[in-house]
Design a protein around this motif. Structure first.
Motif, PDB file in Angstrom:
ATOM      1  N   GLY A 190       0.796  -1.224   0.000  1.00  7.79           N
ATOM      2  CA  GLY A 190       0.000   0.000   0.000  1.00  7.79           C
ATOM      3  C   GLY A 190       0.822   1.265   0.000  1.00  7.79           C
ATOM      4  N   SER A 191       2.140   1.147  -0.006  1.00  8.89           N
ATOM      5  CA  SER A 191       3.001   2.334  -0.013  1.00  8.89           C
ATOM      6  C   SER A 191       2.932   3.026  -1.372  1.00  8.89           C
ATOM      7  N   SER A 192       3.100   4.356  -1.335  1.00  7.30           N
ATOM      8  CA  SER A 192       3.027   5.139  -2.568  1.00  7.30           C
ATOM      9  C   SER A 192       3.725   6.475  -2.372  1.00  7.30           C
ATOM     10  N   ALA A 193       4.088   7.094  -3.480  1.00  8.70           N
ATOM     11  CA  ALA A 193       4.650   8.443  -3.450  1.00  8.70           C
ATOM     12  C   ALA A 193       4.342   9.116  -4.777  1.00  8.70           C
ATOM     13  N   LYS A 194       3.939  10.384  -4.695  1.00  9.32           N
ATOM     14  CA  LYS A 194       3.639  11.143  -5.904  1.00  9.32           C
ATOM     15  C   LYS A 194       4.066  12.584  -5.694  1.00  9.32           C
ATOM     16  N   VAL A 195       4.979  13.068  -6.549  1.00  5.91           N
ATOM     17  CA  VAL A 195       5.443  14.453  -6.495  1.00  5.91           C
ATOM     18  C   VAL A 195       5.440  15.021  -7.906  1.00  5.91           C
ATOM     19  N   ASN A 196       5.328  16.321  -7.990  1.00  6.81           N
ATOM     20  CA  ASN A 196       5.392  16.975  -9.298  1.00  6.81           C
ATOM     21  C   ASN A 196       6.828  17.115  -9.799  1.00  6.81           C
ATOM     22  N   PHE A 197       7.742  17.452  -8.869  1.00  6.89           N
ATOM     23  CA  PHE A 197       9.148  17.607  -9.197  1.00  6.89           C
ATOM     24  C   PHE A 197       9.972  16.913  -8.123  1.00  6.89           C
ATOM     25  N   GLY A 198      10.844  15.994  -8.529  1.00  2.37           N
ATOM     26  CA  GLY A 198      11.701  15.360  -7.540  1.00  2.37           C
ATOM     27  C   GLY A 198      12.047  13.932  -7.897  1.00  2.37           C
ATOM     28  N   ASN A 199      13.106  13.438  -7.277  1.00  2.00           N
ATOM     29  CA  ASN A 199      13.553  12.060  -7.456  1.00  2.00           C
ATOM     30  C   ASN A 199      13.001  11.176  -6.352  1.00  2.00           C
ATOM     31  N   ILE A 200      12.747   9.921  -6.692  1.00  2.00           N
ATOM     32  CA  ILE A 200      12.360   8.915  -5.706  1.00  2.00           C
ATOM     33  C   ILE A 200      13.377   7.787  -5.798  1.00  2.00           C
ATOM     34  N   THR A 201      14.095   7.564  -4.709  1.00  2.00           N
ATOM     35  CA  THR A 201      15.156   6.553  -4.669  1.00  2.00           C
ATOM     36  C   THR A 201      14.883   5.595  -3.516  1.00  2.00           C
ATOM     37  N   ILE A 202      14.758   4.316  -3.826  1.00  2.00           N
ATOM     38  CA  ILE A 202      14.449   3.319  -2.796  1.00  2.00           C
ATOM     39  C   ILE A 202      15.414   2.147  -2.930  1.00  2.00           C
ATOM     40  N   LYS A 203      16.087   1.849  -1.822  1.00  2.00           N
ATOM     41  CA  LYS A 203      16.962   0.678  -1.731  1.00  2.00           C
ATOM     42  C   LYS A 203      16.464  -0.165  -0.560  1.00  2.00           C
ATOM     43  N   ALA A 204      15.402  -0.922  -0.799  1.00  2.00           N
ATOM     44  CA  ALA A 204      14.749  -1.670   0.272  1.00  2.00           C
ATOM     45  C   ALA A 204      13.953  -2.808  -0.333  1.00  2.00           C
ATOM     46  N   ALA A 205      13.490  -3.707   0.528  1.00  2.00           N
ATOM     47  CA  ALA A 205      12.636  -4.806   0.085  1.00  2.00           C
ATOM     48  C   ALA A 205      11.180  -4.352   0.078  1.00  2.00           C
ATOM     49  N   PHE A 206      10.352  -5.073  -0.671  1.00  2.00           N
ATOM     50  CA  PHE A 206       8.923  -4.821  -0.715  1.00  2.00           C
ATOM     51  C   PHE A 206       8.178  -6.018  -0.138  1.00  2.00           C
ATOM     52  N   GLU A 207       7.131  -5.728   0.623  1.00  2.00           N
ATOM     53  CA  GLU A 207       6.314  -6.791   1.176  1.00  2.00           C
ATOM     54  C   GLU A 207       5.612  -7.536   0.043  1.00  2.00           C
ATOM     55  N   GLU A 208       5.690  -8.852   0.069  1.00  2.00           N
ATOM     56  CA  GLU A 208       5.120  -9.649  -1.013  1.00  2.00           C
ATOM     57  C   GLU A 208       3.595  -9.626  -0.979  1.00  2.00           C
ATOM     58  N   GLY A 209       3.019  -9.617  -2.178  1.00  2.00           N
ATOM     59  CA  GLY A 209       1.570  -9.671  -2.309  1.00  2.00           C
ATOM     60  C   GLY A 209       0.880  -8.329  -2.347  1.00  2.00           C
ATOM     61  N   GLY A 210       1.636  -7.247  -2.194  1.00  2.00           N
ATOM     62  CA  GLY A 210       1.035  -5.920  -2.153  1.00  2.00           C
ATOM     63  C   GLY A 210       1.102  -5.209  -3.489  1.00  2.00           C
ATOM     64  N   LEU A 225      16.655  -3.242  -5.419  1.00  2.00           N
ATOM     65  CA  LEU A 225      15.931  -4.162  -4.551  1.00  2.00           C
ATOM     66  C   LEU A 225      16.698  -5.472  -4.400  1.00  2.00           C
ATOM     67  N   PRO A 226      16.414  -6.231  -3.325  1.00  2.00           N
ATOM     68  CA  PRO A 226      17.093  -7.514  -3.135  1.00  2.00           C
ATOM     69  C   PRO A 226      16.921  -8.433  -4.342  1.00  2.00           C
ATOM     70  N   GLU A 227      17.955  -9.171  -4.637  1.00  2.00           N
ATOM     71  CA  GLU A 227      17.956 -10.017  -5.825  1.00  2.00           C
ATOM     72  C   GLU A 227      16.836 -11.053  -5.805  1.00  2.00           C
ATOM     73  N   GLU A 228      16.479 -11.528  -4.609  1.00  2.00           N
ATOM     74  CA  GLU A 228      15.468 -12.577  -4.498  1.00  2.00           C
ATOM     75  C   GLU A 228      14.040 -12.035  -4.526  1.00  2.00           C
ATOM     76  N   ASN A 242      15.040  -2.518 -16.253  1.00  2.00           N
ATOM     77  CA  ASN A 242      14.026  -3.133 -15.396  1.00  2.00           C
ATOM     78  C   ASN A 242      14.334  -4.628 -15.288  1.00  2.00           C
ATOM     79  N   GLU A 243      14.890  -5.020 -14.162  1.00  2.00           N
ATOM     80  CA  GLU A 243      15.240  -6.414 -13.939  1.00  2.00           C
ATOM     81  C   GLU A 243      14.148  -7.168 -13.181  1.00  2.00           C
ATOM     82  N   PHE A 244      12.963  -6.561 -13.069  1.00  2.00           N
ATOM     83  CA  PHE A 244      11.845  -7.186 -12.351  1.00  2.00           C
ATOM     84  C   PHE A 244      10.588  -7.126 -13.224  1.00  2.00           C
ATOM     85  N   ASN A 245      10.600  -7.823 -14.332  1.00  2.00           N
ATOM     86  CA  ASN A 245       9.489  -7.750 -15.280  1.00  2.00           C
ATOM     87  C   ASN A 245       8.744  -9.074 -15.438  1.00  2.00           C
ATOM     88  N   ASP A 246       8.863  -9.963 -14.460  1.00  2.00           N
ATOM     89  CA  ASP A 246       8.135 -11.233 -14.494  1.00  2.00           C
ATOM     90  C   ASP A 246       6.695 -10.978 -14.034  1.00  2.00           C
TER      91      ASP A 246
END
Length: 267
Positions: A190-210, A225-228, A242-246
């Protein structure tokens, strides 16, 4: 060429944010005056915190006490005498209200200042480990979380950068201009971010199923993101990597950049 122009634009944006908070442009010599105060409130149970401010540089820390501590430094700059500037410090209206386990901190400057750079509140917050959620509404400034967060975070900004060292919780951001950076942790569904001007940088895992959504009108989206990770990322815009296109994975992440690059790589 488009990326080069974008990079220059974002540098200007960052300088604008910094200039509105910690630096100043002056035509003549200016004097700065400040006043310091602090307040500590005991909390029993899970804390809910709200921070509302027109202009603030906010630093958030964790500690092992069952209380919340606010360290507040009000600052005014100007060409007037020190006595006049000190009187202007009284134009800061700061309130801290507590009801059960909910604490609301609010700050607003009701006086006159020649520029945004001439007034500011430096705020340090020390939070107990048992914090359930945080809500920040800041017009201009910076918000930096130095210690680990184990709670949900919601933020509404006009011109502000948000930097999170580590979080395990849901993150929701809306704003006009500013960068969001998450260095580590697990971002909940359920996490989200929306800006008109700016960078979004995330180095973290994501909860599965969301399901997740991150969008910028002008800016880069950079995800490491983690390789697994068993997630599917859909990129809308200039997708460089984009290495996450499955598409068979149930965890869905939508990245949208109107002008900028999108990269999603495995760490």
């Amino acid at each position: 060429m488009k990326i080069r122009v974008l990079s220059v634009f974002l540098v200007v944006c960052c300088l604008y944010v910094s200039g509105c908070t910690k630096q100043e442009t002056v035509l003549g010599p200016k004097t700065e005056v400040s006043s310091y105060s602090e307040e500590t409130l005991d909390v029993k149970g899970a804390l809910s915190l709200e921070v509302l401010s027109d202009t603030s540089n906010i630093e958030v820390y964790a500690w092992d006490k069952s209380s919340v501590k606010f360290e507040i430094t009000k600052k005014i700059r100007g060409t007037e005498s020190k006595d006049i500037l000190k009187a202007k410090l009284e134009d800061f209206k700061i309130d801290i209200n507590k009801e059960d386990n909910k604490i609301i901190f609010s700050s607003k400057y009701d006086g006159k200042a020649s520029s945004l750079a001439d007034k500011s509140v430096d705020l340090k917050i020390f939070l107990p480990q048992n914090t359930d959620n945080i809500y920040c509404k800041v017009d201009i400034g910076t918000i930096k979380f130095y210690d680990d967060l184990y709670c949900d975070l919601k933020a509404e900004i006009k011109t502000a950068n948000i930097d999170i060292n580590k979080i395990e919780g849901r993150v929701n951001l809306t704003g006009d201009m500013g960068n969001l950076t998450i260095h580590e942790g697990k971002v909940k569904a359920g996490s989200s971010a929306k800006v008109n001007f700016g960078n979004i940088t995330i180095k973290a895992a994501f909860e599965e199923g969301g399901e997740y959504g991150f969008e910028t009108g002008v800016g880069n989206l950079e995800f490491k993101l983690p390789e697994e990770s068993r997630i599917c990322i859909e990129g809308i815009g200039n997708v460089e990597i984009n290495e996450f296109n499955d598409t068979s994975y149930p965890t869905k992440v939508k990245l949208n950049s109107g002008m900028g690059k999108i990269t999603a790589v495995k760490s």
